[in-house]
Structure formats: C-alpha cells, structure tokens
Enzyme design. Structure first.
Site, mmCIF file in Angstrom:
data_model
loop_
_atom_site.group_PDB
_atom_site.id
_atom_site.type_symbol
_atom_site.label_atom_id
_atom_site.label_comp_id
_atom_site.label_asym_id
_atom_site.label_seq_id
_atom_site.Cartn_x
_atom_site.Cartn_y
_atom_site.Cartn_z
ATOM 1 N N GLY A 14 0.829 -1.198 0.000
ATOM 2 C CA GLY A 14 0.000 0.000 0.000
ATOM 3 C C GLY A 14 0.861 1.246 0.000
ATOM 4 N N CYS A 15 0.315 2.319 0.515
ATOM 5 C CA CYS A 15 1.011 3.606 0.553
ATOM 6 C C CYS A 15 2.320 3.494 1.331
ATOM 7 C CB CYS A 15 0.099 4.636 1.214
ATOM 8 S SG CYS A 15 0.891 6.221 1.520
ATOM 9 N N PHE A 16 3.399 3.965 0.739
ATOM 10 C CA PHE A 16 4.678 3.829 1.419
ATOM 11 C C PHE A 16 4.797 4.699 2.655
ATOM 12 C CE2 PHE A 16 6.686 6.151 -2.495
ATOM 13 C CZ PHE A 16 6.162 7.384 -2.137
ATOM 14 N N TRP A 17 3.971 5.713 2.805
ATOM 15 C CA TRP A 17 4.014 6.519 4.030
ATOM 16 C C TRP A 17 3.659 5.668 5.243
ATOM 17 C CZ3 TRP A 17 0.545 11.101 2.067
ATOM 18 C CH2 TRP A 17 1.234 11.825 1.096
ATOM 19 N N CYS A 18 2.667 4.787 5.080
ATOM 20 C CA CYS A 18 2.261 3.907 6.186
ATOM 21 C C CYS A 18 3.352 2.893 6.515
ATOM 22 C CB CYS A 18 0.995 3.142 5.817
ATOM 23 S SG CYS A 18 -0.483 4.143 5.657
#
Length: 187
Positions: A14-18
């Site tokens: 998923g989103c790499f920020w998470c």
C-alpha cells in the site's frame, strides 16, 4: 549495529508513508527508504507512479541487522501491515502502485518469501487467497526526498492523521507487546 552484516529487503503493502513510518520503529532496522520498484519507467516520479501506468509499486527498502530482527519477523510485520488478499488495493488506495509485493534479491530470499507467505496464509488472519507478488528486484528507485519520513514530518496532514496515525497505534500495541520496538528515545 554491526554495519558489515546488514541486509536489505524491499516490499510494498500500500502507501509507502504507512509502511515506512511503521518499519522505522522496529529494533534492528537501520534505515528505511520509500521508493518505487517493479515497473518499466526509469527514474519514475511520484506523479508518474500515481497514474498507475509505470508498472511500479510504492515500496519501502529497509536495511536491517539479521542478528537483531530476522527475515521471518520482518515478514510477520509485513503481513500485519496490510491486507495481502486485496488485489491492487489497500483501503481507499486503489491501483497497481498499491499492490502487495515482496521483491527478492536471490533464490534464498525467494524461497523464504514464499515460505513466509504460506505460513501467514495458513494462519487464517485474512480470509481469502493471498495475492502478494513475489518478484525478483530489478531496480529500486528512491522516492523524492519529501516522501522520506513523511509521516514524522507531516503528522497532521489529513491522510496521515486519518490513516497512518491509527495504523502506527495499532502496530505499537501489537508489536510493543512482543518487545520488537525501538526505545522511544531512539525514534
């Protein structure tokens, strides 16, 4: 940490920020870098990857000390962080760039990734068949600098406060109980 014996692993959930913000909390993780892998576009930008047309996934490449945290433990964390049964989607993030993928460097890692996925799938944590890709890493492209440590720099940004923050809290509760987190003063 013994810097001579560090290893790397690259995966997307998923989103790499998470993913980045959580992995950086683990004992034995030396560094994390958000980036892109698995596609056909050279030197991709965030904007290009977001179109879903580059073939790249948002990934995190981490460097870790296997004497402190094992590959199997990292795989347990990886499968905890996202739903590996949803194709090209994590929550409201939809597109091939958000696919579940483990990139391996050699045949040993490929075997270990396959074994970890079978173990996680057999655990029954998620209903349904896993769709996680296990693919040879061709090239890792670091994301733009503003994506590195994004959550730490932008905790009140709407996506961060609504999605990343709660994911970190859930993660800390579970993995803190397993004594896998760095001391708060180290973060």
């Amino acid at each position: 940490m013994d810097k001579q014996n560090l290893e790397t692993i690259t995966f997307g959930g998923g989103c790499f920020w998470c993913v980045d913000s959580v992995l950086d909390l683990l004992k034995g993780v030396e560094s994390t870098t958000s980036g892109y892998a698995g596609g056909h576009t050279k030197n991709p930008t965030y904007e290009e990857v977001c179109t879903g047309e580059t073939g790249h996934a948002e990934v995190v490449q981490l460097t870790y000390d296997p004497k402190i945290i094992s590959y199997d433990q990292l795989m347990d964390v990886f499968f905890f962080l996202h739903d590996p049964t949803t194709l090209n989607r994590q929550g409201n993030d939809i597109g091939t760039q958000y696919r579940s993928v483990i990139f391996y460097n050699d045949e040993t890692e490929k075997h270990n990734a396959e074994a970890a996925m079978k173990k996680s799938e057999a655990s029954g944590k998620y209903s349904g068949k896993y769709v996680t890709e296990i693919t040879k890493l061709d090239k890792f492209w670091p994301a733009e600098q503003y994506h590195q440590g994004y959550y730490e720099a932008n905790p009140t940004q709407p996506y961060c406060s609504a999605v990343v923050g709660p994911k970190i809290a859930k993660f800390k509760k579970h993995f803190g109980a397993l004594n896998m987190l760095k001391a708060e003063s180290e973060n």
